[in-house]
Scaffold this motif. Structure first.
Motif, mmCIF file in Angstrom:
data_model
loop_
_atom_site.group_PDB
_atom_site.id
_atom_site.type_symbol
_atom_site.label_atom_id
_atom_site.label_comp_id
_atom_site.label_asym_id
_atom_site.label_seq_id
_atom_site.Cartn_x
_atom_site.Cartn_y
_atom_site.Cartn_z
ATOM 1 N N ALA A 108 4.230 9.002 0.966
ATOM 2 C CA ALA A 108 3.958 7.894 0.049
ATOM 3 C C ALA A 108 5.238 7.219 -0.429
ATOM 4 O O ALA A 108 6.291 7.856 -0.559
ATOM 5 N N LEU A 109 5.122 5.934 -0.693
ATOM 6 C CA LEU A 109 6.253 5.140 -1.186
ATOM 7 C C LEU A 109 6.244 5.182 -2.707
ATOM 8 O O LEU A 109 5.471 4.488 -3.363
ATOM 9 N N ILE A 127 0.875 -1.176 0.000
ATOM 10 C CA ILE A 127 0.000 0.000 0.000
ATOM 11 C C ILE A 127 0.908 1.221 0.000
ATOM 12 O O ILE A 127 1.632 1.469 0.974
ATOM 13 N N ASP A 128 0.891 1.982 -1.079
ATOM 14 C CA ASP A 128 1.916 3.018 -1.251
ATOM 15 C C ASP A 128 1.594 4.356 -0.591
ATOM 16 O O ASP A 128 2.455 5.235 -0.497
ATOM 17 N N GLY A 129 0.350 4.562 -0.119
ATOM 18 C CA GLY A 129 0.007 5.807 0.552
ATOM 19 C C GLY A 129 -0.519 6.900 -0.352
ATOM 20 O O GLY A 129 -0.850 7.987 0.125
ATOM 21 N N CYS A 175 3.852 -10.557 4.394
ATOM 22 C CA CYS A 175 3.525 -9.317 5.108
ATOM 23 C C CYS A 175 2.929 -8.256 4.177
ATOM 24 O O CYS A 175 2.941 -8.396 2.948
ATOM 25 N N THR A 176 2.442 -7.201 4.809
ATOM 26 C CA THR A 176 1.960 -6.013 4.105
ATOM 27 C C THR A 176 2.875 -4.846 4.442
ATOM 28 O O THR A 176 3.229 -4.652 5.616
ATOM 29 N N ILE A 177 3.252 -4.075 3.443
ATOM 30 C CA ILE A 177 4.120 -2.904 3.631
ATOM 31 C C ILE A 177 3.302 -1.632 3.413
ATOM 32 O O ILE A 177 2.546 -1.521 2.434
ATOM 33 N N VAL A 178 3.450 -0.673 4.345
ATOM 34 C CA VAL A 178 2.763 0.619 4.251
ATOM 35 C C VAL A 178 3.758 1.724 4.611
ATOM 36 O O VAL A 178 4.790 1.453 5.237
ATOM 37 N N PRO A 179 3.482 2.969 4.246
ATOM 38 C CA PRO A 179 4.376 4.067 4.642
ATOM 39 C C PRO A 179 4.357 4.291 6.147
ATOM 40 O O PRO A 179 3.444 3.839 6.850
ATOM 41 N N ALA A 180 5.348 5.010 6.646
ATOM 42 C CA ALA A 180 5.378 5.381 8.054
ATOM 43 C C ALA A 180 4.214 6.319 8.369
ATOM 44 O O ALA A 180 3.779 7.109 7.532
ATOM 45 N N LEU A 181 3.707 6.233 9.586
ATOM 46 C CA LEU A 181 2.550 7.016 10.006
ATOM 47 C C LEU A 181 2.957 8.419 10.462
ATOM 48 O O LEU A 181 4.075 8.641 10.924
#
Length: 411
Positions: free
Chosen positions: A360-361, A13-15, A56-62
């Motif tokens: 966003a990634l 999920i790239d944000g 796993c799932t990868i997401v941007p930092a919050l």
């Protein structure tokens, strides 16, 4: 030798709000994302380093757009008030460092601090940047009313601010409380925004139709809270591209505390109630307030208002780091999709506050991201149990998946 690192993600999920992608590989060089492609594109040679997170799932930092790092969310029941170490610089500095660690442990790698009255956040910022722990933006002391501007204490800090934050109306916790400071008048608000230096962005805390309308007319860049502001103000925000930080978890926190034990302050009764006793009418009040805010957020989504996550962490009961996930759950309840919720919790806040290393990634951006075990269907809950954190393309040296807790022995 320039060795590339390849990160395999089962879900990605790239944000940006784009759809979830499956079986993705990120190529990283010198801490930057150089490619995002299919897992089948990984080359096989001696200069290849592969980190396999296909489970796993990868997401941007919050990003948390509203925190007070030097305030404690705990309650001192003997005094009936927050134990924030007010007036004690050493205590506040200790709290600040601890809360920064709490944020990092929960994947909140960017924060906007608006209550750094005694300077501990600014004091530790360079140290934290060197350690690549967290990105901090600070407004310095919060402008709470006319007395701040008249005395000059607020403007004295202005050159050091990353942004300006003005409390035009009381927060929902303080509204109607006899100790609440008087708000600014409309002319003073306009003057502050007209004479701001360095084109700093201005966040205004405002609740109610008139207060929000005044802030928008004065030219603010973001509204925080915005309870009971009404649909016309939301339309104006969409037209002017004003950011909204709805702070839903603050109302949820008041609702949770209204019907059970603990020191509960009802803004209409204007008194503290003994632990274990509910405040008459408070539960119904905050249930309605939360429902109204959720409905406003749903309408904002339909209008295209840009929204971001801000929790008010440091307020009684609102924990640093952990509360971001709770705020995200409320965004989902308001009808946001998972990818849109993650964009609000990452990219939108990062861009507003100029956090260039976060967001966003995408190719050309820093490779700073979170890894959660499992599928996207388990988000945002799984964000509370991170598999790992990468900062600038490498595992964070400050993150421990299963930290060892040491209980000090009595002397």
């Amino acid at each position: 030798m320039n060795i590339s690192r390849y990160i395999i993600a089962g879900s990605f999920i790239d944000g940006t709000g784009d759809a979830i992608r499956k079986h993705v590989v990120m190529t990283i060089q010198n801490g930057m994302i150089t490619a995002i492609s299919s897992e089948a594109d990984i080359p096989c040679h001696h200069a290849t380093r592969i980190d396999d997170f296909s489970h796993c799932t990868i997401v941007p930092a919050l990003i948390d757009c509203s925190v007070a790092l030097s305030r404690s969310p705990s309650v001192d029941l003997s005094r009936g008030q927050t134990s924030d170490g007010e007036g004690n610089l050493e205590t506040r500095a200790t709290l600040c460092k601890r809360h920064i660690q709490d944020c990092h442990a929960h994947g909140v790698l960017g924060v906007a601090d608006s209550e750094d009255a005694t300077g501990p956040t600014k004091q530790h910022r360079q140290e934290l940047l060197n350690e690549s722990i967290i990105s901090i933006r600070t407004s310095g002391p919060l402008c709470r009313g006319r007395h701040d501007t008249d005395s000059g204490t607020w403007s004295d800090h202005e050159p050091d601010r990353d942004f300006l934050k003005i409390m035009y109306s009381e927060t929902i916790e303080e509204q109607g409380h006899p100790l609440s400071p008087p708000r600014l008048d409309e002319k003073a608000l306009r003057d502050l925004l007209r004479h701001r230096r360095n084109k700093q962005k201005v966040v205004v805390v405002a609740n109610g139709q008139q207060a929000v309308a005044d802030a928008l007319a004065a030219g603010c860049d973001a509204i925080e809270q915005g309870y009971l502001m009404g649909e016309d103000n939301l339309r104006t925000m969409a037209e002017k591209k004003v950011l909204w930080i709805p702070s839903l978890v603050r109302a949820k926190n008041l609702l949770d505390g209204s019907g059970s034990g603990g020191d509960v302050c009802c803004r209409f009764s204007q008194r503290y109630v003994a632990p274990g006793k509910a405040v008459p009418g408070a539960e119904a009040l905050w249930k309605k307030m939360l429902a109204t805010q959720l409905a406003q957020l749903e309408f904002a989504r339909a209008l295209g208002v840009t929204t971001a996550v801000g929790t008010g962490a440091g307020r009684t009961g609102i924990l640093h780091g952990e509360s971001v996930v709770e705020e995200m759950k409320l965004f989902l309840k308001a009808g946001y999709s998972l990818v849109d919720t993650i964009r609000c919790a990452t990219e939108n806040g990062a861009r507003f506050f100029g956090m260039e290393d976060l967001g966003a990634l995408k190719v050309g951006r820093q490779a700073t991201f979170l890894i959660t075990r499992g599928t996207p269907q388990q988000l945002p809950r799984k964000l509370a149990y991170l598999e790992g954190i990468y900062v600038h393309g490498a595992p964070s040296s400050a993150y421990r998946k299963n930290p060892v807790k040491v209980v000090p022995l009595d002397p």
